[in-house]
Design a protein around this motif. Structure first.
Motif, PDB file in Angstrom:
ATOM      1  N   LEU A  65      36.253 -14.414  -8.387  1.00  0.00           N
ATOM      2  CA  LEU A  65      37.184 -14.336  -7.261  1.00  0.00           C
ATOM      3  C   LEU A  65      37.831 -15.694  -6.994  1.00  0.00           C
ATOM      4  O   LEU A  65      39.052 -15.787  -6.801  1.00  0.00           O
ATOM      5  CB  LEU A  65      36.464 -13.852  -6.005  1.00  0.00           C
ATOM      6  N   LEU A  66      37.022 -16.731  -6.982  1.00  0.00           N
ATOM      7  CA  LEU A  66      37.554 -18.071  -6.713  1.00  0.00           C
ATOM      8  C   LEU A  66      38.513 -18.526  -7.811  1.00  0.00           C
ATOM      9  O   LEU A  66      39.554 -19.137  -7.535  1.00  0.00           O
ATOM     10  CB  LEU A  66      36.399 -19.070  -6.575  1.00  0.00           C
ATOM     11  N   GLN A  67      38.176 -18.236  -9.056  1.00  0.00           N
ATOM     12  CA  GLN A  67      39.028 -18.649 -10.172  1.00  0.00           C
ATOM     13  C   GLN A  67      40.342 -17.884 -10.209  1.00  0.00           C
ATOM     14  O   GLN A  67      41.336 -18.375 -10.763  1.00  0.00           O
ATOM     15  CB  GLN A  67      38.286 -18.455 -11.496  1.00  0.00           C
ATOM     16  N   ALA A  68      40.381 -16.703  -9.617  1.00  0.00           N
ATOM     17  CA  ALA A  68      41.594 -15.882  -9.658  1.00  0.00           C
ATOM     18  C   ALA A  68      42.650 -16.344  -8.659  1.00  0.00           C
ATOM     19  O   ALA A  68      43.814 -15.934  -8.765  1.00  0.00           O
ATOM     20  CB  ALA A  68      41.240 -14.414  -9.379  1.00  0.00           C
ATOM     21  N   VAL A  69      42.264 -17.175  -7.698  1.00  0.00           N
ATOM     22  CA  VAL A  69      43.215 -17.624  -6.673  1.00  0.00           C
ATOM     23  C   VAL A  69      44.015 -18.803  -7.208  1.00  0.00           C
ATOM     24  O   VAL A  69      43.433 -19.794  -7.669  1.00  0.00           O
ATOM     25  CB  VAL A  69      42.477 -18.025  -5.385  1.00  0.00           C
ATOM     26  N   PRO A  70      45.343 -18.747  -7.181  1.00  0.00           N
ATOM     27  CA  PRO A  70      46.151 -19.853  -7.691  1.00  0.00           C
ATOM     28  C   PRO A  70      46.045 -21.084  -6.795  1.00  0.00           C
ATOM     29  O   PRO A  70      45.699 -20.982  -5.610  1.00  0.00           O
ATOM     30  CB  PRO A  70      47.582 -19.290  -7.673  1.00  0.00           C
ATOM     31  N   GLN A  71      46.338 -22.232  -7.357  1.00  0.00           N
ATOM     32  CA  GLN A  71      46.275 -23.478  -6.599  1.00  0.00           C
ATOM     33  C   GLN A  71      47.325 -23.486  -5.495  1.00  0.00           C
ATOM     34  O   GLN A  71      48.388 -22.891  -5.617  1.00  0.00           O
ATOM     35  CB  GLN A  71      46.479 -24.675  -7.530  1.00  0.00           C
ATOM     36  N   GLY A  72      46.996 -24.180  -4.421  1.00  0.00           N
ATOM     37  CA  GLY A  72      47.891 -24.252  -3.279  1.00  0.00           C
ATOM     38  C   GLY A  72      47.185 -23.843  -2.006  1.00  0.00           C
ATOM     39  O   GLY A  72      45.952 -23.858  -1.911  1.00  0.00           O
ATOM     40  N   SER A  73      47.960 -23.433  -1.023  1.00  0.00           N
ATOM     41  CA  SER A  73      47.392 -23.064   0.273  1.00  0.00           C
ATOM     42  C   SER A  73      46.499 -21.828   0.173  1.00  0.00           C
ATOM     43  O   SER A  73      45.508 -21.704   0.904  1.00  0.00           O
ATOM     44  CB  SER A  73      48.513 -22.808   1.285  1.00  0.00           C
ATOM     45  N   ALA A  74      46.853 -20.911  -0.729  1.00  0.00           N
ATOM     46  CA  ALA A  74      46.027 -19.711  -0.891  1.00  0.00           C
ATOM     47  C   ALA A  74      44.614 -20.076  -1.320  1.00  0.00           C
ATOM     48  O   ALA A  74      43.637 -19.496  -0.834  1.00  0.00           O
ATOM     49  CB  ALA A  74      46.670 -18.771  -1.912  1.00  0.00           C
ATOM     50  N   MET A  75      44.505 -21.039  -2.235  1.00  0.00           N
ATOM     51  CA  MET A  75      43.181 -21.479  -2.676  1.00  0.00           C
ATOM     52  C   MET A  75      42.396 -22.070  -1.522  1.00  0.00           C
ATOM     53  O   MET A  75      41.200 -21.783  -1.349  1.00  0.00           O
ATOM     54  CB  MET A  75      43.312 -22.510  -3.799  1.00  0.00           C
ATOM     55  N   LEU A  76      43.048 -22.878  -0.694  1.00  0.00           N
ATOM     56  CA  LEU A  76      42.367 -23.493   0.440  1.00  0.00           C
ATOM     57  C   LEU A  76      41.835 -22.436   1.403  1.00  0.00           C
ATOM     58  O   LEU A  76      40.675 -22.493   1.828  1.00  0.00           O
ATOM     59  CB  LEU A  76      43.325 -24.439   1.166  1.00  0.00           C
ATOM     60  N   TRP A  77      42.671 -21.450   1.717  1.00  0.00           N
ATOM     61  CA  TRP A  77      42.264 -20.407   2.647  1.00  0.00           C
ATOM     62  C   TRP A  77      41.128 -19.558   2.076  1.00  0.00           C
ATOM     63  O   TRP A  77      40.099 -19.358   2.723  1.00  0.00           O
ATOM     64  CB  TRP A  77      43.452 -19.511   2.993  1.00  0.00           C
ATOM     65  N   TYR A  78      41.334 -19.055   0.874  1.00  0.00           N
ATOM     66  CA  TYR A  78      40.362 -18.110   0.322  1.00  0.00           C
ATOM     67  C   TYR A  78      39.030 -18.787   0.019  1.00  0.00           C
ATOM     68  O   TYR A  78      37.963 -18.219   0.318  1.00  0.00           O
ATOM     69  CB  TYR A  78      40.920 -17.462  -0.947  1.00  0.00           C
ATOM     70  N   TRP A  79      39.067 -19.955  -0.587  1.00  0.00           N
ATOM     71  CA  TRP A  79      37.833 -20.668  -0.889  1.00  0.00           C
ATOM     72  C   TRP A  79      37.064 -20.971   0.398  1.00  0.00           C
ATOM     73  O   TRP A  79      35.826 -20.852   0.435  1.00  0.00           O
ATOM     74  CB  TRP A  79      38.135 -21.965  -1.647  1.00  0.00           C
ATOM     75  N   SER A  80      37.777 -21.363   1.448  1.00  0.00           N
ATOM     76  CA  SER A  80      37.104 -21.697   2.707  1.00  0.00           C
ATOM     77  C   SER A  80      36.422 -20.473   3.303  1.00  0.00           C
ATOM     78  O   SER A  80      35.258 -20.536   3.730  1.00  0.00           O
ATOM     79  CB  SER A  80      38.120 -22.266   3.704  1.00  0.00           C
TER      80      SER A  80
END
Length: 496
Positions: A400-415
């Motif tokens: 799931l974490l690897q599927a999120v592209p870099q940027g704000s989406a990564m910050l939100w989802y990872w958090s």
């Protein structure tokens, strides 16, 4: 024409009807053999369909050989075969567990269970939106009765809320279908996908109104925030075998969202402009509401119910990315989370049977009579749900974490995902320490987990290490399923 495709619908229907006919209707033991044996046959059928979908292209089955979009269409691809296999495994565990005594509260338990399987399998196989509505109704009618099976104030209250909300959802579904048909002239998924690009502005506005209704309907089925409030009471008050089978019910809603928006309407501009953003933020908020529910839970059943909501939020948010990588991660995590939460529902019942009046409430209680079996099962399930290595939850969340592209989406989802994992680790650790270590009172005769209950539990618990052991080929298979889903979106019914 491959008639094997329709058997996952017809076989549960046949088993359900047989359980209500002589000699099965008067003999509980025969009904149990038929139900468990029928579920085992369903597992074999689903495995055969998985093999067919893996080794060949997607197949379209036309009932009565009527051509699409006029006839009833069933679609077998890797996605639908995966969901069928997952459902059949849950069905086998649920029927086996219920046959140890849970089915004694009413003569139609096994019939209702297999009627529900018919509806669930039909929803996964259909390639027509109207028939998706029909199979929704089949599985919901059976689930109404299964939820209230055995009676009781808590079950009745939860069932009333569940029925009323789903009746509203069914009405909205019909309105959405009318708008889609008025805008496009078809309800066949593949045919609709090819017609979207040819619709006028007025027709597109009608289609968007229908899509908004579908978001509400599928969001209600999946228990997405703010449509999730019914799930906690419904799942925690259901009998354990029913709750374990209900673990797949929210995934029917997620599957429908995936099928409609990642396949049928993937080329519609409004999906990327507002549908996916809505799913993204509601998914993240669903994670938060699920975690808060877990923290507020007073018993293990209620905690398991809210853990279902946490997994739904993670899946909905990743679905909104609409990429093959996100679909691959979604499929692996969907399988893991469904099996893990189903196992926890069974485990909660076994623990409750051995703690006297305390049951599965998170308070001091009597010593558990089988601490090795139940303690080991709890550790495996809890660590898998949290996402600790080497269990399948860790691999699923990593995907799931690897599927999120870099940027704000990564910050939100990872958090949100990592933060929820930390909180869940604290919550399940607290629950485990209370249930297994905070002992009070004298030992009394407890109801031990018999052979059938232990087998059903181990069938689901062992899924996590097996998913980890075969993570390589499974993730590759999920990736192929994601690519195939995207390819099918560009095909018309005549291409099969």
């Amino acid at each position: 024409m491959n008639h094997l495709i329709i058997l996952p619908i017809l076989w549960p229907l046949l088993v359900a009807l047989l359980t209500m006919l002589p000699p099965f209707d008067q003999n509980l033991l025969l009904r149990r053999f038929l139900s468990v044996g029928g579920s085992a046959v369903l597992v074999l059928l689903s495995v055969l369909l998985v093999m067919q979908s893996t080794n060949g292209p997607a197949q379209l089955y036309q009932l009565g050989n009527w051509p699409a979009p006029f006839g009833i269409s069933l679609l077998l691809d890797q996605l639908s075969s995966l969901m069928l296999c997952l459902t059949s495994v849950l069905a086998l565990a649920a029927s086996l567990y219920a046959s140890s005594g849970e089915d004694e509260n009413g003569p139609f338990f096994h019939a209702l269970l297999h009627f529900q399987l018919m509806g669930i399998n039909g929803a996964f196989l259909t390639a027509d939106l109207f028939n998706l509505f029909v199979f929704f109704e089949v599985l919901l009618i059976a689930s109404y009765s299964l939820l209230i099976h055995g009676g009781g104030k808590a079950k009745t209250k939860a069932a009333v809320h569940y029925v009323v909300l789903n009746l509203v959802g069914s009405a909205l579904f019909l309105f959405a279908l009318a708008l889609i048909y008025g805008a496009s002239g078809t309800l066949n998924m593949l045919d609709l996908g090819t017609k979207v690009a040819t619709l006028s502005d007025t027709q597109l506005q009608l289609l968007q109104a229908a899509v908004a209704l579908l978001l509400v309907v599928f969001g209600l089925k999946a228990a997405v925030m703010p449509l999730h409030f019914w799930l906690g009471n419904a799942y925690s008050s259901a009998s354990p075998a029913v709750a374990a089978l209900f673990a797949i019910m929210t995934k029917v809603g997620i599957y429908s969202l995936l099928r409609v928006f990642a396949m049928v309407l993937q080329d519609a501009g409004f999906v990327a402009s507002w549908v996916f953003p809505v799913l993204w933020w509601t998914g993240l908020l669903t994670i938060v509401m699920g975690v808060l529910g877990v923290l507020a839970s007073e018993d293990l059943r209620k905690m398991a119910s809210y853990l279902v909501i946490v997994s739904v939020g993670a899946l909905i948010a990743i679905l909104s990315l609409g990429t093959p990588e996100s679909v691959q991660a979604l499929l692996y995590y969907l399988v893991h989370s469904t099996l893990a939460t189903a196992a926890l529902f069974l485990l909660a019942d076994l623990i409750a049977n051995q703690r006297g009046k305390s049951g599965d409430r998170l308070v001091n209680g009597r010593k558990i009579a089988q601490p090795v079996l139940l303690g080991t099962a709890f550790i495996v399930v809890a660590l898998s749900i949290v996402g600790m290595p080497p269990f399948s939850g860790f691999i699923g969340k990593l995907l799931l974490l690897q599927a999120v592209p870099q940027g704000s989406a990564m910050l939100w989802y990872w958090s949100f995902l990592l933060g929820s994992s930390v909180v869940l680790l604290i919550a399940v650790s607290r629950a485990g320490s209370i249930l297994f270590w905070q002992v009070s009172g004298s030992d009394v005769e407890a109801r031990l987990a018999g052979g059938r209950r232990s087998t059903a539990l181990l069938l689901l618990v062992l899924a996590s290490p097996l998913l980890s052991l075969f993570a390589g080929p499974l993730t590759a298979w999920c990736q192929a399923a994601a690519v195939q889903l995207q390819q099918i979106a560009n095909l018309s019914p005549g291409a099969f």
